[in-house]
Each structure stands twice: as C-alpha cells, then as structure tokens.
Scaffold this motif. Sequence first.
Motif, PDB file in Angstrom:
ATOM      1  N   ALA A  81      -8.729  24.336  24.935  1.00  0.00           N
ATOM      2  CA  ALA A  81      -9.609  24.471  25.949  1.00  0.00           C
ATOM      3  C   ALA A  81      -9.646  23.455  26.857  1.00  0.00           C
ATOM      4  O   ALA A  81      -9.684  23.626  28.119  1.00  0.00           O
ATOM      5  CB  ALA A  81     -11.045  24.342  25.173  1.00  0.00           C
ATOM      6  N   PHE A  82      -9.274  22.184  26.432  1.00  0.00           N
ATOM      7  CA  PHE A  82      -9.091  21.085  27.068  1.00  0.00           C
ATOM      8  C   PHE A  82      -7.972  21.033  28.253  1.00  0.00           C
ATOM      9  O   PHE A  82      -8.074  20.699  29.465  1.00  0.00           O
ATOM     10  CB  PHE A  82      -9.187  19.770  26.327  1.00  0.00           C
ATOM     11  CG  PHE A  82      -9.059  18.180  27.344  1.00  0.00           C
ATOM     12  CD1 PHE A  82     -10.218  17.805  27.693  1.00  0.00           C
ATOM     13  CD2 PHE A  82      -7.688  17.731  27.341  1.00  0.00           C
ATOM     14  CE1 PHE A  82     -10.212  16.816  28.425  1.00  0.00           C
ATOM     15  CE2 PHE A  82      -7.832  16.521  28.082  1.00  0.00           C
ATOM     16  CZ  PHE A  82      -8.882  16.142  28.703  1.00  0.00           C
ATOM     17  N   ILE A  84      -6.634  23.768  29.198  1.00  0.00           N
ATOM     18  CA  ILE A  84      -6.998  24.776  30.133  1.00  0.00           C
ATOM     19  C   ILE A  84      -7.642  24.438  31.302  1.00  0.00           C
ATOM     20  O   ILE A  84      -7.300  24.633  32.627  1.00  0.00           O
ATOM     21  CB  ILE A  84      -7.446  26.126  29.518  1.00  0.00           C
ATOM     22  CG1 ILE A  84      -6.392  26.935  28.474  1.00  0.00           C
ATOM     23  CG2 ILE A  84      -8.112  27.128  30.545  1.00  0.00           C
ATOM     24  CD1 ILE A  84      -7.159  27.790  27.713  1.00  0.00           C
ATOM     25  N   TRP A  85      -8.593  23.594  30.944  1.00  0.00           N
ATOM     26  CA  TRP A  85      -9.652  22.868  31.990  1.00  0.00           C
ATOM     27  C   TRP A  85      -8.863  22.021  32.829  1.00  0.00           C
ATOM     28  O   TRP A  85      -8.949  22.183  34.330  1.00  0.00           O
ATOM     29  CB  TRP A  85     -10.745  22.057  31.279  1.00  0.00           C
ATOM     30  CG  TRP A  85     -11.637  21.632  32.107  1.00  0.00           C
ATOM     31  CD1 TRP A  85     -12.382  21.750  33.346  1.00  0.00           C
ATOM     32  CD2 TRP A  85     -11.827  20.018  32.046  1.00  0.00           C
ATOM     33  NE1 TRP A  85     -12.874  20.998  33.773  1.00  0.00           N
ATOM     34  CE2 TRP A  85     -12.689  19.840  33.317  1.00  0.00           C
ATOM     35  CE3 TRP A  85     -11.460  19.033  31.293  1.00  0.00           C
ATOM     36  CZ2 TRP A  85     -13.133  18.569  33.550  1.00  0.00           C
ATOM     37  CZ3 TRP A  85     -11.930  17.795  31.581  1.00  0.00           C
ATOM     38  CH2 TRP A  85     -13.094  17.449  32.615  1.00  0.00           C
ATOM     39  N   GLN A  86      -8.088  21.169  32.294  1.00  0.00           N
ATOM     40  CA  GLN A  86      -7.258  20.329  33.103  1.00  0.00           C
ATOM     41  C   GLN A  86      -6.230  21.229  33.928  1.00  0.00           C
ATOM     42  O   GLN A  86      -5.787  20.624  34.973  1.00  0.00           O
ATOM     43  CB  GLN A  86      -6.611  19.225  32.086  1.00  0.00           C
ATOM     44  CG  GLN A  86      -7.417  18.141  31.585  1.00  0.00           C
ATOM     45  CD  GLN A  86      -8.167  17.160  32.353  1.00  0.00           C
ATOM     46  OE1 GLN A  86      -7.628  16.771  33.664  1.00  0.00           O
ATOM     47  NE2 GLN A  86      -9.435  16.832  32.231  1.00  0.00           N
ATOM     48  N   LEU A  88      -6.377  24.178  35.147  1.00  0.00           N
ATOM     49  CA  LEU A  88      -6.910  24.924  36.245  1.00  0.00           C
ATOM     50  C   LEU A  88      -7.294  23.727  37.461  1.00  0.00           C
ATOM     51  O   LEU A  88      -7.215  24.082  38.446  1.00  0.00           O
ATOM     52  CB  LEU A  88      -8.106  25.471  35.895  1.00  0.00           C
ATOM     53  CG  LEU A  88      -7.856  26.705  34.712  1.00  0.00           C
ATOM     54  CD1 LEU A  88      -9.071  27.453  34.396  1.00  0.00           C
ATOM     55  CD2 LEU A  88      -6.874  27.843  35.854  1.00  0.00           C
ATOM     56  N   SER A  89      -7.851  22.511  36.926  1.00  0.00           N
ATOM     57  CA  SER A  89      -8.337  21.487  37.885  1.00  0.00           C
ATOM     58  C   SER A  89      -7.105  21.095  38.512  1.00  0.00           C
ATOM     59  O   SER A  89      -7.158  20.838  39.798  1.00  0.00           O
ATOM     60  CB  SER A  89      -8.604  20.234  36.933  1.00  0.00           C
ATOM     61  OG  SER A  89      -9.882  20.638  36.320  1.00  0.00           O
TER      62      SER A  89
END
Length: 208
Positions: A81-82, A84-86, A88-89
């Motif tokens: 999850a971390f 994926i967030w990074q 996408l950022s």
Amino acid sequence: MHTIITPIMTGFCLGASAIIAVGAQNLFILRQGLKREHVLPIILLCASVDAVFITASVHGVGKVVAAMPFFTDILTYAGAAFLIWQGLSALRHMTTSSSVTLEDQPPQSLRKVIAMTCGFTLLNPHLYLDTVLLMGSVSLTQPEGSRSWFGLGAVLASFVWFPLLGYGARVLRPFFSNPLSWRILDGVTAAIMLTLAGTLLYHAGLAG
C-alpha cells in the motif's frame, strides 16, 4: 586474524548484495542526495535500522519471525500500500511538473523526511526477509565464534553504502539540472515502486 577477516568479508558481501539493488529506499535516498536535503539523518537512520535488525537476526530473532507468518503478511500488505501510494505520487509528479529543475524542488521538513524514511525502511518486507531471515539463516552456517564478526561485516556494508549513495548523488546534479531528467527519474521511480508493490501482492496471493 584470518578467522576474523573471513566472516567479516562474508557478512559484508552478503549485506551489500541485499541493499545495493535498486529499490524504493535507495531511490528515496538518491532523490534526497540530489537535493542535498537532510542527507545525514537519513543515512544514519537507514544504516542504524539495518544494524539493529542484522544484529538481532544473528542472535536468533530470525527464528522467531519465521514462526510468525502472519507478521510477514501484515508487513507485505502495508508495504504494498505504501509503495502504491508513493508510485502514484511519483507518476502524478511526472505528468504535472514539466519544468521542474533541481533548484525548484520544494524543501521538506526534517520531520516529514524522517517519517518517509521510516516508511521506506520499516514498511519494506525485504528488510525482514533479507536482513532478518536471510542473514539469520546464513549466520547459522558460520562457526559460533564467528557469527558476531559476520554480523559486523553486514552492518559495515550498510554504513558504507548509504553514505556513498546519499553523498555520491551530488555527482549527478549537473544531469538533473535539466527538467526532463526529473521527469525521467519520477517515471523510473513510479515504475519500480508499482512493480515492487505488484510483486509483493502477487507473492502474497501465491502464499495464501
């Protein structure tokens, strides 16, 4: 002396092979090194975390972690999850920042950078798989009196690699004076982080 040098070099080589591969943590350190922003606290934190986990693994904690597969599962999904967030950022930054140069990079507070460093480090399942389980397993092949020296060698690899990466990044600063270079880095970062996240989820599905 030979009986000390051999396990130290074995640990150093194994530790280096585990941390030098391109990954989310190394890309983050590279970016901060290029910006020359909070480099020393980052490399000290990363190397110190490695030192704690390597020392623990050499002294048998790896067996405890191996006996708790649910712990690895939790870390896997949290880490995915971390990432994926990074990822996408980074992708969003690549597509919206067409003229950002090195000088235009917004500064970040030390607190935020430390929090992100902890995320890239502690939410990385490979920290536990490579540093704890792998190091712990290989240390068992060492004579009992040499295991501490083996662990020392692995710890030294972290304290050599992270400063080289963080402070060596400044050699690439002329290349990153071009806005296109930052877009390429963001694209590579997004691809690697999303791929790592997909790999983690894929293997978690197989294990389930």
